[in-house]
Design a protein around this motif. Structure first.
Motif, short mmCIF file in Angstrom:
data_model
loop_
_atom_site.label_atom_id
_atom_site.label_comp_id
_atom_site.label_asym_id
_atom_site.label_seq_id
_atom_site.Cartn_x
_atom_site.Cartn_y
_atom_site.Cartn_z
N ALA A 107 10.37 1.52 1.29
CA ALA A 107 9.59 2.60 1.91
C ALA A 107 10.50 3.61 2.60
O ALA A 107 10.27 4.81 2.56
CB ALA A 107 8.59 2.02 2.91
N LEU A 153 4.80 10.15 3.17
CA LEU A 153 5.18 9.21 4.22
C LEU A 153 6.17 9.87 5.18
O LEU A 153 7.20 10.39 4.75
CB LEU A 153 5.82 7.98 3.57
CG LEU A 153 6.37 6.89 4.48
CD1 LEU A 153 5.24 6.18 5.21
CD2 LEU A 153 7.17 5.87 3.65
N THR A 192 6.05 1.70 -2.81
CA THR A 192 5.66 0.78 -1.74
C THR A 192 4.25 1.06 -1.24
O THR A 192 3.75 2.19 -1.34
CB THR A 192 6.61 0.88 -0.53
OG1 THR A 192 6.48 2.17 0.04
CG2 THR A 192 8.03 0.59 -0.91
N GLU A 193 3.66 0.04 -0.64
CA GLU A 193 2.31 0.20 -0.11
C GLU A 193 2.28 1.20 1.05
O GLU A 193 1.24 1.78 1.34
CB GLU A 193 1.72 -1.15 0.31
CG GLU A 193 2.59 -2.02 1.21
CD GLU A 193 3.52 -2.94 0.44
OE1 GLU A 193 4.09 -2.47 -0.57
OE2 GLU A 193 3.68 -4.10 0.84
N LEU A 194 3.41 1.40 1.72
CA LEU A 194 3.46 2.36 2.82
C LEU A 194 3.17 3.76 2.28
O LEU A 194 2.29 4.48 2.78
CB LEU A 194 4.84 2.37 3.50
CG LEU A 194 5.27 1.22 4.42
CD1 LEU A 194 4.23 0.92 5.46
CD2 LEU A 194 5.67 -0.02 3.69
N SER A 195 3.90 4.15 1.25
CA SER A 195 3.69 5.49 0.65
C SER A 195 2.31 5.57 -0.01
O SER A 195 1.66 6.62 0.05
CB SER A 195 4.76 5.76 -0.41
OG SER A 195 6.00 5.95 0.20
N GLU A 233 11.98 5.77 0.00
CA GLU A 233 10.99 6.77 -0.43
C GLU A 233 10.93 7.93 0.57
O GLU A 233 10.84 9.09 0.19
CB GLU A 233 9.61 6.12 -0.59
CG GLU A 233 9.51 5.22 -1.82
CD GLU A 233 8.30 4.28 -1.81
OE1 GLU A 233 8.20 3.45 -2.72
OE2 GLU A 233 7.46 4.38 -0.87
#
Lengths: 412, 261
Positions: free
Chosen positions: A402, B116, B78-81, A405
């Motif tokens: 994350a 994010l 990712t689950e965050l994004s 990203e």
């Protein structure tokens, strides 16, 4: 569970270190019976021990060797069986497990370390290890010497006072060693060792300075390895020559613009200790164009002071009061980290929280606050530096992915 | 061209199929022990509902803890994004997301485009997660749905000092044995969870609007306690458990569009 271990090394000179380390431990074990053996903590000046022909064994380094060889779980369990809580420093638990043995303890790497005649511990940076060394001393029924280093709050105490105190401590330390060995310190020999150590240190400072270059000529995967000769072969010709070769290689990489990754997209600072059982994590960013360009734990930022006194101990006392990257006032530590972020063109910071390392753990929350105030992206990950049982691959990778990203989205 | 998002969480697996701006359908199943298998099952179920075949899917993005073992995914995010992207699509005004899932709890900040910006997660602790609530429901002998309903009827709020699953279990057991009204115990329990997740939210700073996603978003009693703590009303998705899969489908849709260009 850890699925990968050692970091990929990008520099040829770095590849020399494992052999140097193996030779160092083999020689130390071999010479154990011929020379007096001191079990030491980091921060104990090896130049004095070398000058007095002491076989110095640095236990924190041996703990990292055990962790890197994936033996920390067994040693930690053996240490915990003897009553050491999981909250106690991972290095201490590994060494207590090694010392006390038992069925949980695995076979020791390099055949173990030489048996000590006495123990010496430095009080700077960490308080846990004084208790740890005292416990080992009691267990082995051997003398333990504490070399006290003054705390240096900003503006809280004058440099002169610190130098006088440090000098008295070093003299007392020398007297202790003289008592143990029955021989006097040869101060000319110490001067020679110090001159050589100063040269190696200054080359290291130059190398760290060169790491500001874009693309990064050397990442943390190499850097955590190349600091080893400077910490444990200090004051030797071998060490000096190693850093000269490394300096040439880094210079060449900068000249030819050889980076760690083909196209450098983001640069990171690793704050705190690495996870010794999974150094490959430092390379994890590389497939996404990221580089851990710098780290603050063993940061070399200040050249040695020139020799000012005939007596080498006086010079050592002055040097010991210089700014240290993680041993002093928390504001100074934050200031150093912000300087690193600026000077090394850092886009984001990984804050490694090691619950069993009191020194590092208390630092990170304040660093996080400072980084947030300066709007510098940062990520906190929690794992012990040596006890691999605390590592959870899924949790760590999700956080790192994350953060990557976030870095790649170009937003801060 | 259909875009698919698959979210393999620790408790449930979800799939969302998108056609342009329309959500065609979604599926939700228990993950079980075989994550790869549940990924296939949840996508098959969604395809069956939409009466589509796998060949009609243009791109698949996987997310969640099991994202790396989804055999048919072309990409992982990712689950965050994904939560940021999914919540932004449902509520464009969202800037803060609290995702309370089965295994972990995440506080996420995003920008106006759903990118994010920052995040924080609970560490190695079940407090504030679905697993914690499941355990407490079992201790009290009630269902998850009853937990919320009963808590809203509470007359008082008994203090639960610990959100550690082990210690809270002991505390709840003791209070029940003392004959305390279980509705008041539940109110205390939900309040303790709210206090815990509020700390996560404070770590990234709460900016309105706030969206609560994940399975715990269905527990209105917890949502109310969090709203009280934060001082904001939360926006609640109709189906809070599919926000991550929706975000993954949106990433997949983006890739299809980029491919067309």
């Amino acid at each position: 569970m850890v699925t990968s271990t050692s970091a990929k090394k990008h520099l040829q000179t770095t590849l020399e270190v494992p052999a140097l380390r193996k030779k160092y431990y083999a020689e130390s074990l071999q010479q154990g019976t011929n020379r007096k053996v001191a079990w030491c903590s980091n921060g104990i000046p090896s130049e004095i021990l070398e000058a007095m022909d002491i076989n110095a064994v640095y236990l924190e380094n041996y703990a990292t060797v055990c962790a890197a060889k994936r033996l920390s779980s067994g040693f930690c369990r053996a240490g915990e069986r003897a009553g050491f809580s999981q909250d106690v420093c991972g290095y201490a638990r590994i060494l207590m497990g090694y010392l006390l043995g038992g069925e949980e303890a695995p076979e020791a790497p390099y055949g173990g370390v030489a048996k000590p005649d006495f123990l010496v511990v430095n009080s700077y940076s960490c308080d846990s290890r004084m208790g740890w060394f005292a416990t080992m001393g009691r267990t082995l029924n051997l003398p333990v010497y504490v070399l006290d280093a003054p705390y240096q709050p900003q503006g809280g105490c004058t440099e002169d006072v610190n130098v006088i105190y440090s000098e008295s401590q070093l003299e007392d330390f020398v007297a202790f060693i003289e008592e143990q060995t029955g021989t006097k310190l040869d101060r000319d020999k110490l001067r020679e060792k110090l001159d050589l150590a100063r040269r190696s240190h200054d080359i290291q400072v130059d190398i760290f300075e060169m790491r500001k270059a874009i693309p990064s000529p050397m990442g943390a995967g190499d850097a955590y390895t190349i600091v080893w000769p400077g910490m444990y072969l200090t004051g030797t010709k071998e060490c000096d020559e190693f850093y000269q070769r490394l300096h040439s290689e880094v210079s060449e990489r900068i000249e030819k613009k050889i980076g760690i990754v083909p196209e450098e997209k983001f640069r990171l600072l690793w704050s705190g200790l690495p996870f010794w059982y999974n150094m490959a994590l430092l390379n994890y960013f590389e497939e996404f164009g990221g580089v851990v360009a710098i780290e603050n734990a063993y940061f070399r930022y200040q050249k040695s002071l020139p020799s000012q006194h005939k007596d080498p101990i006086k010079d050592m006392a002055i040097s010991s009061t210089m700014r240290r990257p993680y041993a002093d006032d928390i504001e100074q530590r934050a200031e150093i980290t912000l300087d690193i972020v600026r000077d090394y063109h850092v886009d984001g910071v990984i804050l490694a929280f090691n619950p069993s390392c009191r020194l590092m753990y208390v630092l990170q929350p304040e660093l996080k606050n400072v980084l947030d105030r300066h709007e510098i992206p940062n990520l906190s990950i929690e794992c012990d530096m040596a006890d691999e049982r605390t590592y959870s691959e899924g949790q760590i990778k999700t956080r790192l992915d994350a953060f990557i990203e976030r870095m790649l989205s170009g937003r801060k | 061209m259909i875009a698919a998002g698959v979210d393999i969480g620790s408790s449930t697996s979800k799939a969302v199929l998108l056609n342009g701006d329309d959500i065609l359908c979604h599926s939700l199943i228990n993950t079980g022990a075989e994550s790869a298998n549940s990924a296939c099952r949840t996508l098959d179920e969604a395809l069956e509902r939409a009466k589509l075949s796998a060949s009609e899917i243009g791109y698949i993005v996987a997310t969640g803890y099991g994202r790396v073992i989804v055999p048919f995914a072309q990409e992982t995010v990712t689950e965050l994004s994904c939560h940021a992207r999914g919540a932004n699509w449902l509520f464009p005004s969202v800037r803060t997301i609290l995702d309370m899932g089965g295994q972990d709890c995440k506080a996420i900040r995003c920008d106006a485009a759903g990118h994010l910006e920052n995040f924080t997660m609970n560490d190695k602790c079940a407090a504030g997660t679905g697993r914690f609530l499941e355990l407490m429901a079992r201790v009290m002998g009630i269902s998850l749905d009853e937990m919320s309903e009963l808590s809203l009827e509470a007359k008082a709020e008994l203090r639960i000092n610990s959100t550690c699953a082990v210690f809270a279990k002991s505390e709840v057991t003791s209070l029940i044995r003392e004959g305390k009204d279980r509705r008041d115990v539940l109110a205390g329990l939900h309040s303790a969870i709210a206090a815990r997740v509020y700390n996560l939210l404070r770590g990234i700073g709460v900016e309105p609007d706030l969206v609560i996603s994940g399975g715990i978003g269905k527990n209105i009693a917890v949502v109310r306690k969090i709203e009280e703590r934060v001082g904001l009303s939360a926006l609640l998705p109709e189906e809070p458990q599919i926000v991550g899969a929706l975000g993954a489908a949106l990433f997949a849709r983006e890739r299809i569009m980029l491919g067309k260009e």
